[in-house]
Design a protein around this motif. Structure first.
Motif, PDB file in Angstrom:
ATOM      1  N   SER A  27       0.854  -1.190   0.000  1.00  0.00           N
ATOM      2  CA  SER A  27       0.000   0.000   0.000  1.00  0.00           C
ATOM      3  C   SER A  27       0.891   1.243   0.000  1.00  0.00           C
ATOM      4  O   SER A  27       1.868   1.322   0.737  1.00  0.00           O
ATOM      5  CB  SER A  27      -0.944  -0.009   1.195  1.00  0.00           C
ATOM      6  OG  SER A  27      -0.226  -0.164   2.406  1.00  0.00           O
ATOM      7  N   ILE A  28       0.515   2.193  -0.854  1.00  0.00           N
ATOM      8  CA  ILE A  28       1.363   3.363  -1.108  1.00  0.00           C
ATOM      9  C   ILE A  28       0.565   4.647  -0.906  1.00  0.00           C
ATOM     10  O   ILE A  28      -0.571   4.775  -1.381  1.00  0.00           O
ATOM     11  CB  ILE A  28       1.906   3.330  -2.549  1.00  0.00           C
ATOM     12  CG1 ILE A  28       2.752   2.080  -2.780  1.00  0.00           C
ATOM     13  CG2 ILE A  28       2.710   4.589  -2.866  1.00  0.00           C
ATOM     14  CD1 ILE A  28       3.082   1.825  -4.244  1.00  0.00           C
ATOM     15  N   TYR A  29       1.173   5.587  -0.213  1.00  0.00           N
ATOM     16  CA  TYR A  29       0.611   6.932  -0.064  1.00  0.00           C
ATOM     17  C   TYR A  29       1.450   7.862  -0.923  1.00  0.00           C
ATOM     18  O   TYR A  29       2.620   8.105  -0.636  1.00  0.00           O
ATOM     19  CB  TYR A  29       0.662   7.333   1.412  1.00  0.00           C
ATOM     20  CG  TYR A  29      -0.042   8.619   1.767  1.00  0.00           C
ATOM     21  CD1 TYR A  29      -1.300   8.935   1.275  1.00  0.00           C
ATOM     22  CD2 TYR A  29       0.562   9.524   2.645  1.00  0.00           C
ATOM     23  CE1 TYR A  29      -1.944  10.113   1.633  1.00  0.00           C
ATOM     24  CE2 TYR A  29      -0.067  10.698   3.017  1.00  0.00           C
ATOM     25  CZ  TYR A  29      -1.325  10.990   2.510  1.00  0.00           C
ATOM     26  OH  TYR A  29      -1.953  12.155   2.865  1.00  0.00           O
ATOM     27  N   HIS A  59      -3.558  -0.511  -4.427  1.00  0.00           N
ATOM     28  CA  HIS A  59      -3.496   0.051  -3.071  1.00  0.00           C
ATOM     29  C   HIS A  59      -2.726   1.371  -3.041  1.00  0.00           C
ATOM     30  O   HIS A  59      -1.832   1.565  -2.214  1.00  0.00           O
ATOM     31  CB  HIS A  59      -2.838  -0.952  -2.115  1.00  0.00           C
ATOM     32  CG  HIS A  59      -3.407  -2.328  -2.198  1.00  0.00           C
ATOM     33  ND1 HIS A  59      -4.660  -2.651  -1.748  1.00  0.00           N
ATOM     34  CD2 HIS A  59      -2.895  -3.473  -2.718  1.00  0.00           C
ATOM     35  CE1 HIS A  59      -4.891  -3.930  -1.959  1.00  0.00           C
ATOM     36  NE2 HIS A  59      -3.836  -4.450  -2.556  1.00  0.00           N
ATOM     37  N   VAL A  60      -3.076   2.282  -3.925  1.00  0.00           N
ATOM     38  CA  VAL A  60      -2.397   3.574  -3.984  1.00  0.00           C
ATOM     39  C   VAL A  60      -3.383   4.675  -3.602  1.00  0.00           C
ATOM     40  O   VAL A  60      -4.470   4.772  -4.174  1.00  0.00           O
ATOM     41  CB  VAL A  60      -1.826   3.864  -5.394  1.00  0.00           C
ATOM     42  CG1 VAL A  60      -1.065   5.189  -5.397  1.00  0.00           C
ATOM     43  CG2 VAL A  60      -0.932   2.734  -5.861  1.00  0.00           C
ATOM     44  N   ILE A  61      -2.985   5.491  -2.630  1.00  0.00           N
ATOM     45  CA  ILE A  61      -3.792   6.655  -2.229  1.00  0.00           C
ATOM     46  C   ILE A  61      -3.086   7.906  -2.733  1.00  0.00           C
ATOM     47  O   ILE A  61      -1.901   8.110  -2.460  1.00  0.00           O
ATOM     48  CB  ILE A  61      -3.953   6.723  -0.694  1.00  0.00           C
ATOM     49  CG1 ILE A  61      -4.688   5.490  -0.176  1.00  0.00           C
ATOM     50  CG2 ILE A  61      -4.690   7.997  -0.283  1.00  0.00           C
ATOM     51  CD1 ILE A  61      -4.739   5.399   1.340  1.00  0.00           C
ATOM     52  N   ALA A 110       0.258   8.713   6.412  1.00  0.00           N
ATOM     53  CA  ALA A 110       0.450   7.347   5.930  1.00  0.00           C
ATOM     54  C   ALA A 110       0.222   6.342   7.056  1.00  0.00           C
ATOM     55  O   ALA A 110      -0.353   5.268   6.834  1.00  0.00           O
ATOM     56  CB  ALA A 110       1.852   7.193   5.344  1.00  0.00           C
ATOM     57  N   ASN A 150      -3.419   6.044   7.532  1.00  0.00           N
ATOM     58  CA  ASN A 150      -4.022   5.319   6.405  1.00  0.00           C
ATOM     59  C   ASN A 150      -3.617   3.843   6.364  1.00  0.00           C
ATOM     60  O   ASN A 150      -4.101   3.105   5.504  1.00  0.00           O
ATOM     61  CB  ASN A 150      -3.575   5.938   5.068  1.00  0.00           C
ATOM     62  CG  ASN A 150      -4.069   7.352   4.885  1.00  0.00           C
ATOM     63  OD1 ASN A 150      -5.082   7.729   5.445  1.00  0.00           O
ATOM     64  ND2 ASN A 150      -3.350   8.134   4.101  1.00  0.00           N
ATOM     65  N   SER A 180      -0.789   2.835   5.322  1.00  0.00           N
ATOM     66  CA  SER A 180      -0.016   2.653   4.096  1.00  0.00           C
ATOM     67  C   SER A 180       1.373   2.134   4.442  1.00  0.00           C
ATOM     68  O   SER A 180       1.995   2.587   5.405  1.00  0.00           O
ATOM     69  CB  SER A 180       0.102   3.972   3.337  1.00  0.00           C
ATOM     70  OG  SER A 180      -1.174   4.421   2.916  1.00  0.00           O
ATOM     71  N   ASP A 181       1.876   1.206   3.653  1.00  0.00           N
ATOM     72  CA  ASP A 181       3.201   0.635   3.907  1.00  0.00           C
ATOM     73  C   ASP A 181       4.323   1.600   3.540  1.00  0.00           C
ATOM     74  O   ASP A 181       5.367   1.627   4.186  1.00  0.00           O
ATOM     75  CB  ASP A 181       3.391  -0.656   3.104  1.00  0.00           C
ATOM     76  CG  ASP A 181       2.378  -1.726   3.462  1.00  0.00           C
ATOM     77  OD1 ASP A 181       2.071  -1.863   4.662  1.00  0.00           O
ATOM     78  OD2 ASP A 181       1.883  -2.400   2.535  1.00  0.00           O
ATOM     79  N   THR A 199       6.820   3.409   5.984  1.00  0.00           N
ATOM     80  CA  THR A 199       5.979   4.074   6.994  1.00  0.00           C
ATOM     81  C   THR A 199       6.190   3.482   8.384  1.00  0.00           C
ATOM     82  O   THR A 199       6.205   4.206   9.379  1.00  0.00           O
ATOM     83  CB  THR A 199       4.495   3.942   6.609  1.00  0.00           C
ATOM     84  OG1 THR A 199       4.317   4.445   5.292  1.00  0.00           O
ATOM     85  CG2 THR A 199       3.618   4.737   7.564  1.00  0.00           C
TER      86      THR A 199
END
Length: 200
Positions: A47-49, A92-94, A109, A112, A114-115, A150
Motif C-alpha cells: 500500500s502506497i501513499y 493500493h495507492v492513495i 500514511a 491510512n 499505508s506501507d 511508513t
C-alpha cells in the motif's frame, strides 16, 4: 538486397530523428540512500501513499532578467502521472493532492495504514511552445522523489528524475508536441521499475 539495405538505412535515420537529443540530458540518479535490495522491493500488494510535495519553477524567455517563475500546478501534474502509472499494477495507492510536508505525509500514511510513502517534489517544470524550444529554453522536468517505509518512518532512498529536450523538427516545425509531462512519464516509468519486484 540493395533495396533492403536502403529501407533499413531510411528506417534508422527516421528513428534517430524521432529520438532527438533527450537521451543526452535524461537522468534517474539516487541522491540519498541506496538502491533497494530484494527484500525491500515493493509488490502489487504494497500500500502506497503518494504525496504532492509542491510546485517547482519554470524558465521563460525573461528568466535571465527577472528570474524563474513558479510553475503553478506542476506538483499536481507530476503526481497525476505517477498515480496513473502506479494504479495500473497496484490497487493500493492513495493519491494526496494537497501539498504536505514530509512529516505530515508520514503521519497521514500511518493513519491510512499505508506501507510506503512516495513523496514527490518538483524542482523544474518548463514548457515552451514547440517552435520556441531551443538549446537555451527547452522542455524540462526535474522531480525529486523520496521513498519512505511508513512502519519505522525510514527514508529508503531519494532520487532525482530529470530530463530536458526539444521535439525534433522538420523545416523548423516540431514533429510532435513537447512537454515536461512527456519527459516525466518516461522518467517515472524508469524509476518505478527499480522499486518493484519484477513480474509480480
Amino acid at each position: 538486397m540493395k533495396n533492403k539495405f536502403k529501407s533499413l538505412a531510411i528506417a534508422i535515420i527516421i528513428a534517430l530523428v524521432f529520438i532527438g537529443c533527450g537521451t543526452l540530458h535524461s537522468s534517474v540518479k539516487t541522491i540519498n540512500g541506496t538502491d533497494l535490495d530484494k527484500s525491500q522491493l515493493l509488490t502489487k500488494e504494497s500500500s502506497i501513499y503518494l504525496v504532492n510535495g509542491g510546485d517547482g519553477m519554470k524558465k521563460t524567455y525573461l528568466s535571465l532578467i527577472y528570474g524563474e517563475e513558479v510553475a503553478i500546478g506542476s506538483g499536481l501534474s507530476a503526481i497525476n502521472i505517477a498515480f496513473d502509472q502506479l494504479k495500473g499494477g497496484n490497487p493500493h495507492v492513495i493519491l494526496e493532492n494537497k501539498i504536505l510536508s514530509e512529516k505530515e505525509a508520514l503521519e497521514n500514511a500511518a493513519l491510512n495504514n499505508s506501507d510506503y510513502v512516495i513523496y514527490s517534489r518538483v524542482e523544474t517544470w518548463t514548457d515552451p511552445l514547440g517552435i520556441n524550444c531551443n538549446k537555451h529554453y527547452m522542455d524540462e522536468a526535474s522531480v525529486v522523489i523520496s521513498l519512505y517505509s511508513t512502519k519505522d518512518a525510514k527514508l529508503l532512498k531519494t532520487t532525482r528524475l530529470s530530463d530536458k529536450d526539444c521535439p525534433s523538427t522538420l523545416n523548423g516545425m516540431p514533429l510532435y508536441p513537447g512537454s515536461p509531462e512527456r519527459l516525466y512519464t518516461k522518467l517515472f516509468s524508469q524509476w518505478s521499475r527499480s522499486i518493484f519486484v519484477l513480474n509480480n
